[in-house]
Design a protein around this motif. Structure first.
Motif, PDB file in Angstrom:
ATOM      1  N   MET A 105     -65.239 106.504  42.482  1.00  0.00           N
ATOM      2  CA  MET A 105     -64.240 106.420  43.534  1.00  0.00           C
ATOM      3  C   MET A 105     -64.538 105.205  44.397  1.00  0.00           C
ATOM      4  SD  MET A 105     -63.751 110.371  44.750  1.00  0.00           S
ATOM      5  CE  MET A 105     -65.430 110.945  44.673  1.00  0.00           C
ATOM      6  N   ARG A 106     -63.487 104.615  44.913  1.00  0.00           N
ATOM      7  CA  ARG A 106     -63.637 103.487  45.810  1.00  0.00           C
ATOM      8  C   ARG A 106     -62.603 103.649  46.910  1.00  0.00           C
ATOM      9  NH1 ARG A 106     -61.663  98.617  47.008  1.00  0.00           N
ATOM     10  NH2 ARG A 106     -63.130  96.983  47.543  1.00  0.00           N
ATOM     11  N   ALA A 107     -63.034 103.420  48.123  1.00  0.00           N
ATOM     12  CA  ALA A 107     -62.102 103.519  49.245  1.00  0.00           C
ATOM     13  C   ALA A 107     -62.503 102.503  50.300  1.00  0.00           C
ATOM     14  CB  ALA A 107     -62.132 104.923  49.836  1.00  0.00           C
ATOM     15  N   GLU A 108     -61.531 102.159  51.109  1.00  0.00           N
ATOM     16  CA  GLU A 108     -61.796 101.213  52.182  1.00  0.00           C
ATOM     17  C   GLU A 108     -60.988 101.632  53.398  1.00  0.00           C
ATOM     18  OE1 GLU A 108     -61.032  96.503  52.914  1.00  0.00           O
ATOM     19  OE2 GLU A 108     -61.680  97.149  50.930  1.00  0.00           O
ATOM     20  N   ALA A 109     -61.644 101.708  54.508  1.00  0.00           N
ATOM     21  CA  ALA A 109     -60.958 102.058  55.757  1.00  0.00           C
ATOM     22  C   ALA A 109     -61.180 100.925  56.756  1.00  0.00           C
ATOM     23  CB  ALA A 109     -61.492 103.368  56.316  1.00  0.00           C
ATOM     24  N   THR A 110     -60.179 100.657  57.556  1.00  0.00           N
ATOM     25  CA  THR A 110     -60.315  99.631  58.580  1.00  0.00           C
ATOM     26  C   THR A 110     -59.987 100.237  59.931  1.00  0.00           C
ATOM     27  OG1 THR A 110     -58.024  98.917  58.255  1.00  0.00           O
ATOM     28  CG2 THR A 110     -59.710  97.766  56.966  1.00  0.00           C
ATOM     29  N   GLY A 111     -60.430  99.562  60.950  1.00  0.00           N
ATOM     30  CA  GLY A 111     -60.167 100.054  62.298  1.00  0.00           C
ATOM     31  C   GLY A 111     -60.769 101.426  62.502  1.00  0.00           C
ATOM     32  N   ASN A 112     -59.965 102.363  62.965  1.00  0.00           N
ATOM     33  CA  ASN A 112     -60.426 103.730  63.166  1.00  0.00           C
ATOM     34  C   ASN A 112     -60.080 104.637  61.986  1.00  0.00           C
ATOM     35  OD1 ASN A 112     -61.536 103.272  65.716  1.00  0.00           O
ATOM     36  ND2 ASN A 112     -59.535 103.477  66.708  1.00  0.00           N
ATOM     37  N   GLY A 113     -59.734 104.029  60.863  1.00  0.00           N
ATOM     38  CA  GLY A 113     -59.349 104.805  59.691  1.00  0.00           C
ATOM     39  C   GLY A 113     -60.519 105.616  59.144  1.00  0.00           C
ATOM     40  N   ARG A 114     -60.201 106.680  58.460  1.00  0.00           N
ATOM     41  CA  ARG A 114     -61.213 107.545  57.845  1.00  0.00           C
ATOM     42  C   ARG A 114     -60.898 107.692  56.368  1.00  0.00           C
ATOM     43  NH1 ARG A 114     -61.794 112.426  62.213  1.00  0.00           N
ATOM     44  NH2 ARG A 114     -62.386 111.083  63.931  1.00  0.00           N
ATOM     45  N   VAL A 115     -61.938 107.901  55.613  1.00  0.00           N
ATOM     46  CA  VAL A 115     -61.770 108.123  54.182  1.00  0.00           C
ATOM     47  C   VAL A 115     -62.471 109.421  53.831  1.00  0.00           C
ATOM     48  CG1 VAL A 115     -62.325 107.268  51.878  1.00  0.00           C
ATOM     49  CG2 VAL A 115     -61.699 105.659  53.681  1.00  0.00           C
ATOM     50  N   TYR A 116     -61.782 110.269  53.127  1.00  0.00           N
ATOM     51  CA  TYR A 116     -62.359 111.515  52.636  1.00  0.00           C
ATOM     52  C   TYR A 116     -62.224 111.508  51.113  1.00  0.00           C
ATOM     53  CZ  TYR A 116     -61.685 112.951  57.480  1.00  0.00           C
ATOM     54  OH  TYR A 116     -61.711 113.022  58.843  1.00  0.00           O
ATOM     55  N   GLN A 117     -63.347 111.610  50.433  1.00  0.00           N
ATOM     56  CA  GLN A 117     -63.317 111.633  48.975  1.00  0.00           C
ATOM     57  C   GLN A 117     -64.172 112.793  48.487  1.00  0.00           C
ATOM     58  OE1 GLN A 117     -64.766 107.589  48.215  1.00  0.00           O
ATOM     59  NE2 GLN A 117     -62.752 107.161  47.342  1.00  0.00           N
ATOM     60  N   ALA A 118     -63.761 113.345  47.366  1.00  0.00           N
ATOM     61  CA  ALA A 118     -64.532 114.444  46.784  1.00  0.00           C
ATOM     62  C   ALA A 118     -64.342 114.433  45.277  1.00  0.00           C
ATOM     63  CB  ALA A 118     -64.075 115.782  47.357  1.00  0.00           C
ATOM     64  N   GLY A 119     -65.393 114.760  44.581  1.00  0.00           N
ATOM     65  CA  GLY A 119     -65.328 114.893  43.141  1.00  0.00           C
ATOM     66  C   GLY A 119     -64.838 116.267  42.723  1.00  0.00           C
ATOM     67  N   ARG A 120     -64.828 117.178  43.655  1.00  0.00           N
ATOM     68  CA  ARG A 120     -64.313 118.537  43.416  1.00  0.00           C
ATOM     69  C   ARG A 120     -63.654 119.036  44.685  1.00  0.00           C
ATOM     70  NH1 ARG A 120     -66.611 122.735  39.354  1.00  0.00           N
ATOM     71  NH2 ARG A 120     -65.465 124.039  40.751  1.00  0.00           N
ATOM     72  N   ASP A 121     -63.952 120.253  45.060  1.00  0.00           N
ATOM     73  CA  ASP A 121     -63.327 120.858  46.234  1.00  0.00           C
ATOM     74  C   ASP A 121     -63.745 120.111  47.502  1.00  0.00           C
ATOM     75  OD1 ASP A 121     -62.447 122.710  44.452  1.00  0.00           O
ATOM     76  OD2 ASP A 121     -63.907 124.235  44.987  1.00  0.00           O
ATOM     77  N   GLN A 122     -62.831 120.067  48.429  1.00  0.00           N
ATOM     78  CA  GLN A 122     -63.126 119.436  49.708  1.00  0.00           C
ATOM     79  C   GLN A 122     -62.455 120.258  50.800  1.00  0.00           C
ATOM     80  OE1 GLN A 122     -61.346 115.564  50.696  1.00  0.00           O
ATOM     81  NE2 GLN A 122     -63.415 114.931  51.221  1.00  0.00           N
ATOM     82  N   HIS A 123     -63.208 120.548  51.850  1.00  0.00           N
ATOM     83  CA  HIS A 123     -62.686 121.304  52.990  1.00  0.00           C
ATOM     84  C   HIS A 123     -62.981 120.511  54.249  1.00  0.00           C
ATOM     85  CE1 HIS A 123     -62.148 124.726  50.319  1.00  0.00           C
ATOM     86  NE2 HIS A 123     -63.352 124.474  49.869  1.00  0.00           N
ATOM     87  N   ILE A 124     -61.957 120.153  54.970  1.00  0.00           N
ATOM     88  CA  ILE A 124     -62.111 119.360  56.190  1.00  0.00           C
ATOM     89  C   ILE A 124     -61.688 120.240  57.355  1.00  0.00           C
ATOM     90  CG2 ILE A 124     -61.393 117.287  57.412  1.00  0.00           C
ATOM     91  CD1 ILE A 124     -60.835 116.118  54.579  1.00  0.00           C
ATOM     92  N   THR A 125     -62.589 120.417  58.309  1.00  0.00           N
ATOM     93  CA  THR A 125     -62.304 121.333  59.409  1.00  0.00           C
ATOM     94  C   THR A 125     -62.193 120.621  60.754  1.00  0.00           C
ATOM     95  OG1 THR A 125     -64.655 121.792  59.685  1.00  0.00           O
ATOM     96  CG2 THR A 125     -63.393 123.255  58.230  1.00  0.00           C
ATOM     97  N   GLU A 126     -62.317 119.313  60.818  1.00  0.00           N
ATOM     98  CA  GLU A 126     -62.209 118.648  62.108  1.00  0.00           C
ATOM     99  C   GLU A 126     -60.771 118.577  62.559  1.00  0.00           C
ATOM    100  OE1 GLU A 126     -62.174 114.039  61.736  1.00  0.00           O
ATOM    101  OE2 GLU A 126     -63.716 114.816  60.398  1.00  0.00           O
ATOM    102  N   ARG A 127     -60.578 118.500  63.870  1.00  0.00           N
ATOM    103  CA  ARG A 127     -59.226 118.440  64.435  1.00  0.00           C
ATOM    104  C   ARG A 127     -59.100 117.250  65.318  1.00  0.00           C
ATOM    105  NH1 ARG A 127     -56.872 123.925  63.991  1.00  0.00           N
ATOM    106  NH2 ARG A 127     -58.522 125.114  63.073  1.00  0.00           N
TER     107      ARG A 127
END
Length: 137
Positions: free
Chosen positions: A115-137
């Protein structure tokens, strides 16, 4: 040597070493040894012993966190399979069949994920090879 055969050898080497540390080990060993039995019967027993020794090395490498040793084993078995395919390109379909049987669709066998990702500024990147659970608000 055909680029497809080289890629097949690379995939086979990585799969063989990865599967050494799984429940599919005996089927993996038997499948790979069967290729040598058909192409070079006099070397098949030696290959079986080398696979067993490589498995011991892999398990030790994993216990000690030696990632370099694990990569060296992948490279070693990629080279062995590549040389075998170079001598007998007619077994490529047999090798593909063996690999498909060892890692059928839906199986939890390890796979490579790039996987490859790029975020700029205040951007966020979430990557997962399987299940992913994001709980932040």
């Amino acid at each position: 040597m055909d680029a497809q055969l080289i890629e097949l050898a690379r995939a086979a080497g990585a799969s063989v070493v990865t599967l050494m540390a799984t429940d599919a080990w005996e089927r993996t060993r038997d499948g790979i040894v069967s290729l040598w039995q058909r192409t070079s019967p006099s070397r098949a027993e030696g290959v079986q012993g080398e696979l067993e020794a490589a498995r011991d090395d892999l398990l030790t490498a994993r216990e000690t966190g030696d990632e370099l040793a694990e990569q060296e084993l992948r490279d070693e078995w990629t080279g062995r399979v590549r040389r075998l395919l170079g001598e007998r390109p007619d077994i490529a379909d047999d090798l593909r069949r063996i690999l498909a049987e060892l890692a059928p669709e839906g199986d939890d066998a390890p796979r490579s994920v790039h996987m490859r990702a790029e975020a700029t500024g205040n951007g966020r990147v979430y990557q997962a090879g399987r299940d992913q659970h994001i709980t932040e608000r």
